[in-house]
Structures are given as C-alpha cells and as structure tokens.
Design an enzyme around this catalytic site. Structure first.
Site, PDB file in Angstrom:
ATOM      1  N   CYS A  53       0.826  -1.209   0.000  1.00  0.00           N
ATOM      2  CA  CYS A  53       0.000   0.000   0.000  1.00  0.00           C
ATOM      3  C   CYS A  53       0.863   1.265   0.000  1.00  0.00           C
ATOM      4  O   CYS A  53       1.839   1.363   0.745  1.00  0.00           O
ATOM      5  CB  CYS A  53      -0.936   0.002   1.207  1.00  0.00           C
ATOM      6  SG  CYS A  53      -2.085   1.384   1.193  1.00  0.00           S
ATOM      7  N   CYS A  57       0.052   4.851   6.972  1.00  0.00           N
ATOM      8  CA  CYS A  57      -0.602   4.670   8.279  1.00  0.00           C
ATOM      9  C   CYS A  57       0.366   3.988   9.252  1.00  0.00           C
ATOM     10  O   CYS A  57       0.850   2.878   8.975  1.00  0.00           O
ATOM     11  CB  CYS A  57      -1.867   3.846   8.122  1.00  0.00           C
ATOM     12  SG  CYS A  57      -2.899   4.433   6.752  1.00  0.00           S
ATOM     13  N   CYS A  60       0.110   0.219  10.299  1.00  0.00           N
ATOM     14  CA  CYS A  60      -0.299  -0.816   9.343  1.00  0.00           C
ATOM     15  C   CYS A  60       0.842  -1.663   8.761  1.00  0.00           C
ATOM     16  O   CYS A  60       1.777  -1.135   8.141  1.00  0.00           O
ATOM     17  CB  CYS A  60      -1.070  -0.179   8.197  1.00  0.00           C
ATOM     18  SG  CYS A  60      -1.806  -1.440   7.137  1.00  0.00           S
ATOM     19  N   CYS A  97     -16.526  -9.483   4.998  1.00  0.00           N
ATOM     20  CA  CYS A  97     -15.876  -8.175   4.828  1.00  0.00           C
ATOM     21  C   CYS A  97     -14.592  -8.343   4.022  1.00  0.00           C
ATOM     22  O   CYS A  97     -13.706  -9.099   4.421  1.00  0.00           O
ATOM     23  CB  CYS A  97     -15.504  -7.597   6.186  1.00  0.00           C
ATOM     24  SG  CYS A  97     -16.853  -7.564   7.354  1.00  0.00           S
ATOM     25  N   CYS A 128     -19.510  -6.465   2.991  1.00  0.00           N
ATOM     26  CA  CYS A 128     -18.860  -5.220   3.375  1.00  0.00           C
ATOM     27  C   CYS A 128     -17.513  -5.150   2.656  1.00  0.00           C
ATOM     28  O   CYS A 128     -16.900  -6.187   2.373  1.00  0.00           O
ATOM     29  CB  CYS A 128     -18.659  -5.191   4.889  1.00  0.00           C
ATOM     30  SG  CYS A 128     -17.877  -3.669   5.468  1.00  0.00           S
ATOM     31  N   CYS A 188     -19.693   1.707   8.192  1.00  0.00           N
ATOM     32  CA  CYS A 188     -18.961   1.002   9.251  1.00  0.00           C
ATOM     33  C   CYS A 188     -17.728   1.864   9.521  1.00  0.00           C
ATOM     34  O   CYS A 188     -16.864   1.994   8.647  1.00  0.00           O
ATOM     35  CB  CYS A 188     -18.557  -0.384   8.761  1.00  0.00           C
ATOM     36  SG  CYS A 188     -17.437  -1.236   9.878  1.00  0.00           S
ATOM     37  N   ARG A 260     -18.359  -3.284  17.273  1.00  0.00           N
ATOM     38  CA  ARG A 260     -17.577  -4.511  17.009  1.00  0.00           C
ATOM     39  C   ARG A 260     -16.293  -4.538  17.838  1.00  0.00           C
ATOM     40  O   ARG A 260     -15.456  -3.634  17.731  1.00  0.00           O
ATOM     41  CB  ARG A 260     -17.246  -4.630  15.514  1.00  0.00           C
ATOM     42  CG  ARG A 260     -16.574  -5.968  15.164  1.00  0.00           C
ATOM     43  CD  ARG A 260     -16.451  -6.172  13.656  1.00  0.00           C
ATOM     44  NE  ARG A 260     -17.725  -5.961  13.024  1.00  0.00           N
ATOM     45  CZ  ARG A 260     -17.932  -5.111  12.023  1.00  0.00           C
ATOM     46  NH1 ARG A 260     -16.957  -4.416  11.504  1.00  0.00           N
ATOM     47  NH2 ARG A 260     -19.144  -4.971  11.509  1.00  0.00           N
TER      48      ARG A 260
HETATM   49  N1  SAM Z   1      -6.772   0.432   2.878  1.00  0.00           N
HETATM   50  C1  SAM Z   1      -8.056   0.607   3.385  1.00  0.00           C
HETATM   51  C2  SAM Z   1      -8.176   1.702   4.408  1.00  0.00           C
HETATM   52  O1  SAM Z   1      -7.216   2.033   5.033  1.00  0.00           O
HETATM   53  O2  SAM Z   1      -9.292   2.207   4.586  1.00  0.00           O
HETATM   54  C3  SAM Z   1      -8.659  -0.663   3.946  1.00  0.00           C
HETATM   55  C4  SAM Z   1      -7.833  -1.635   4.758  1.00  0.00           C
HETATM   56  S1  SAM Z   1      -7.225  -1.051   6.339  1.00  0.00           S
HETATM   57  C5  SAM Z   1      -6.105  -2.301   6.776  1.00  0.00           C
HETATM   58  C6  SAM Z   1      -8.609  -1.177   7.427  1.00  0.00           C
HETATM   59  C7  SAM Z   1      -8.452  -0.759   8.866  1.00  0.00           C
HETATM   60  O3  SAM Z   1      -7.748  -1.745   9.588  1.00  0.00           O
HETATM   61  C8  SAM Z   1      -7.687   0.506   9.173  1.00  0.00           C
HETATM   62  O4  SAM Z   1      -8.464   1.655   8.979  1.00  0.00           O
HETATM   63  C9  SAM Z   1      -7.324   0.327  10.630  1.00  0.00           C
HETATM   64  O5  SAM Z   1      -8.320   0.913  11.445  1.00  0.00           O
HETATM   65  C10 SAM Z   1      -7.306  -1.196  10.808  1.00  0.00           C
HETATM   66  N2  SAM Z   1      -5.938  -1.681  11.119  1.00  0.00           N
HETATM   67  C11 SAM Z   1      -4.904  -1.775  10.266  1.00  0.00           C
HETATM   68  N3  SAM Z   1      -3.799  -2.237  10.880  1.00  0.00           N
HETATM   69  C12 SAM Z   1      -4.131  -2.427  12.181  1.00  0.00           C
HETATM   70  C13 SAM Z   1      -3.408  -2.872  13.328  1.00  0.00           C
HETATM   71  N4  SAM Z   1      -2.112  -3.181  13.258  1.00  0.00           N
HETATM   72  N5  SAM Z   1      -4.060  -2.961  14.503  1.00  0.00           N
HETATM   73  C14 SAM Z   1      -5.381  -2.629  14.574  1.00  0.00           C
HETATM   74  N6  SAM Z   1      -6.122  -2.209  13.523  1.00  0.00           N
HETATM   75  C15 SAM Z   1      -5.499  -2.083  12.347  1.00  0.00           C
HETATM   76 FE1  SF4 Z   2      -2.938   1.173   3.298  1.00  0.00          FE
HETATM   77 FE2  SF4 Z   2      -2.875  -0.007   5.653  1.00  0.00          FE
HETATM   78 FE3  SF4 Z   2      -3.345   2.582   5.521  1.00  0.00          FE
HETATM   79 FE4  SF4 Z   2      -5.230   0.857   4.629  1.00  0.00          FE
HETATM   80  S1  SF4 Z   2      -4.525   1.089   6.725  1.00  0.00           S
HETATM   81  S2  SF4 Z   2      -4.514   2.734   3.622  1.00  0.00           S
HETATM   82  S3  SF4 Z   2      -3.892  -0.769   3.853  1.00  0.00           S
HETATM   83  S4  SF4 Z   2      -1.435   1.556   4.901  1.00  0.00           S
END
Ligand code: SAM
Ligand code: SF4
Ligand code: DTB
Length: 322
Positions: A53, A57, A60, A97, A128, A188, A260
């Site tokens: 990606c 974030c 992530c 989802c 979802c 959501c 959730r």
């Molecule tokens: N890329 C898209 C986005 O960011 O909207 C969808 C996938 S993203 C992985 C979905 C959500 O997963 C993020 O918004 C975050 O809240 C959650 N998430 C990701 N990594 C995480 C982690 N290490 N611990 C807890 N929640 C996490």
């Molecule tokens: Fe990309 Fe992870 Fe951020 Fe979703 S949460 S936009 S997968 S870096």
C-alpha cells in the site's frame, strides 16, 4: 433511550470517566433496550489484496514503506474469494468483509470487486468492503452491486490523526464517508486504541462518530496489533479496562449501532471479552485470520459463545444497499 447528534466533548468525557461498574451497567441497560437481548454478529474478514500500500498509516503492516515481512500480493480471483465466503457462511458467519490495501480502487480491479460483492450477496450474506477512498461514482456502483456496508475508519480524533497518517487528511476520510452515506450504503466506521493517543483523542473520535447526521450502523473498536517494522511496533498493549470504557461510551452515544470488538481479541481472555460484550459490544470478526494477523478460530469462538449462552445474530433482512 436518547438518540442525539450534538454531544459536547465534556459530556463524552464525563461518560467515559464514570465509575466503570456504573458505566457498564448503564451501557448494558441501553443495549437491552435497543436490541432486546444480547446476540453477537459474526463477520468474517478476508484480505482480497494484501500489502504494497502507498499510504503511510503508522499502525499498518501493509504499508509498502515499512519492513514488516508482508509482501505485496495481487488481487485475489473472484472464485477464490467466493469459495472463502461460502466456507465462512457454512461456519456461521453472516457478514463477509473484504479488505484491500489500496489508497483507492481503480480500473479492472474495481470491476472484479463488484463481482465479488454481487457473489457474496447471492450467498445470502451481508457484504462489506474496505478499499480506501471512493469517488461518488464508485460508491454508486458498489450500491448497485448490492454492497451492504462500507468500512472506512477515522481511527482516532482529528488532533492526533496527523501523528498517525500523513498521506491523507481527516477531511479526506470524512468526504468518503459522506459519499458512502449518500449512495445509500451503510457506514462502518470506528478506530484503534493504543497508538499513543490520549483519552481526549478517543473521546473526540467517539464524539465525531456520534455527531454524524446518521450514526454509523457499525463501529469497530480495534486494539492496536503492534507490528514490528511499523512506527508503532513498540507500542504498549491497551488494557481491558480501556477497551471496556471505549465500548461502553460508544454504546451510550450510539445506542443502535453494532459495536464490534475488533482486532486484538487474541490477547483478551474469555472473561475480558465477556466484559466487553456486557459493555455493549455485539459484533466480532470471526475466523482465525484478520487481514495479515491472527484471530481466535471458529471453534474457539463457538465454544466461548456456547459456554456464555450467547447466540449468533441473523442476517439483517433489509434490502441490499439499504
Ligand atoms: N486500505 C483501506 C483503508 O485504510 O481504509 C482498507 C484496509 S485497512 C487495513 C482497514 C483498517 O484496519 C484501518 O483503517 C485500521 O483501522 C485497521 N488496522 C490496520 N492495521 C491495524 C493494526 N495493526 N491494529 C489494529 N487495527 C489495524
Ligand atoms: Fe494502506 Fe494499511 Fe493505511 Fe489501509 S490502513 S490505507 S492498507 S497503509
Ligand atoms: C477494522 O476496523 N478492523 C479490521 C477491518 N476493519 C478491516 C482490520 C484489522 C486489521 C488488523 C491487522 C491485520 O490483520 O493486518
């Protein structure tokens, strides 16, 4: 039971900081009033496009810029995704989802996701997706394909957000949520605890969610899964009590939302999870995998629900996209 959209930060904080037994009792009473029982929704998650990606974030494991051991994979085939959905349905999940590590969806890949959504709906499950930022046209096409809900988390309060993500803004996030709502798709939207945010940041997130013109139908509360290689790899684990306070506050502010208990359940004991359910959580991710990290297995969860006398929630019968 009062449904409000004008909460002040002071009011939210006062609820959050109530003596915890009183807070849980009030949340539980409101939960009973709103839902007339205590069923738990079982949602199976599948990473349909893992890793690589472009976003940054800080939590992530799928951000390409962090060395986390997660490699970039192509989008899964439609039939593979539908086979996973069928297996989840047979195991008792009612919502499927699909998550993609994208900033936003594009081209042929988006067309394939539309087929996945339609296929999941044909199985009789709620569908979802979480695909990143959407245009109005994409939201409309997802609605047309029958998408039940779109996940797009605000993650934390707006003041702390720039410490977590720099490649997009809070306003970008709110704009996509608006487009989803206008397309007639359920929202959501929730956040993560344990990223180094203050209690005020948590209360700001809950305040913003509760002051939307319509409350999100689902509110995921994630405990950070700290991943080595990300900027939050060394973060300290959030306590059960912090999860309970956030869940109970969400229940008081948004009585009819499904709250959730999301990432981090593997680190919570059965008793800790039951306390979260008592505080108003009534949805979980079901199945041994979240996106890239683990979750309790179907068997472990079924045994916990059986012991606790908790029933699975049925599929929401309202028409698709409503
Ligand atoms: N890329 C898209 C986005 O960011 O909207 C969808 C996938 S993203 C992985 C979905 C959500 O997963 C993020 O918004 C975050 O809240 C959650 N998430 C990701 N990594 C995480 C982690 N290490 N611990 C807890 N929640 C996490
Ligand atoms: Fe990309 Fe992870 Fe951020 Fe979703 S949460 S936009 S997968 S870096
Ligand atoms: C949400 O709020 N939590 C889920 C789902 N929405 C997409 C994701 C949790 C991800 C946990 C880390 C991982 O497994 O990669």
């Amino acid at each position: 039971m009062e449904i409000r959209h004008d909460w002040t930060l002071e009011e939210v904080r006062a609820i959050h900081d109530r003596p915890v037994l009183e807070l849980v009792h009030t949340a539980s009473t409101i939960h009973q009033e709103a839902f007339g029982g205590h069923e738990v929704q079982l949602c199976q998650l599948l990473s349909i496009k893992t890793g690589g990606c472009p976003e940054d974030c800080g939590y992530c494991p799928q951000a390409a810029r962090y060395d986390t051991g997660v490699s970039a994979q192509p989008l899964m085939q439609v039939d593979e995704v539908l086979a996973a959905a069928r297996a989840a349905h047979e195991a008792g999940a009612t919502r499927f989802c699909m998550g993609a590590a994208w900033r936003s969806p594009r081209g042929q890949q988006f067309e394939a996701v539309l087929e996945m959504v339609a296929g999941v709906r044909r199985l009789g499950m709620e569908a979802c997706c979480t695909l990143g930022m959407l245009t109005d046209e994409q939201a409309a096409r997802l609605a047309e394909a029958g998408l039940t809900a779109y996940n797009h988390n605000l993650d934390t309060g707006p003041e702390f957000y720039p410490d977590v993500v720099q490649t997009r803004t809070y306003a970008d996030r709110l704009a996509t949520l608006d487009r989803v709502r206008r397309a007639g798709i359920r929202v959501c939207c929730g956040g993560i605890l344990g990223m180094g945010e203050s209690v005020t940041d948590r209360c700001r997130l809950l305040q913003i969610l509760a002051n939307q013109p319509d409350h999100p139908e689902s509110v995921p509360i994630n405990a950070l899964v700290a991943i080595e290689g990300t900027p939050m790899g060394e973060a300290e684990r959030v306590s059960t009590l912090e999860m309970v306070r956030a869940i109970a506050t969400a229940r008081l502010l948004m009585p009819r939302a499904k709250i959730r208990l999301s990432a981090g359940r593997r680190e919570l004991s059965e008793e800790a999870q039951l306390l979260c359910f008592m505080a108003g959580a009534n949805s979980v991710f079901f199945g041994e995998q979240l996106l890239t990290t683990g979750n309790p297995s179907w068997e472990v969860d079924r045994a916990m629900f059986e012991r606790a006398g908790i029933q699975a929630m049925a599929v929401d019968p309202s028409p698709s996209g409503a």
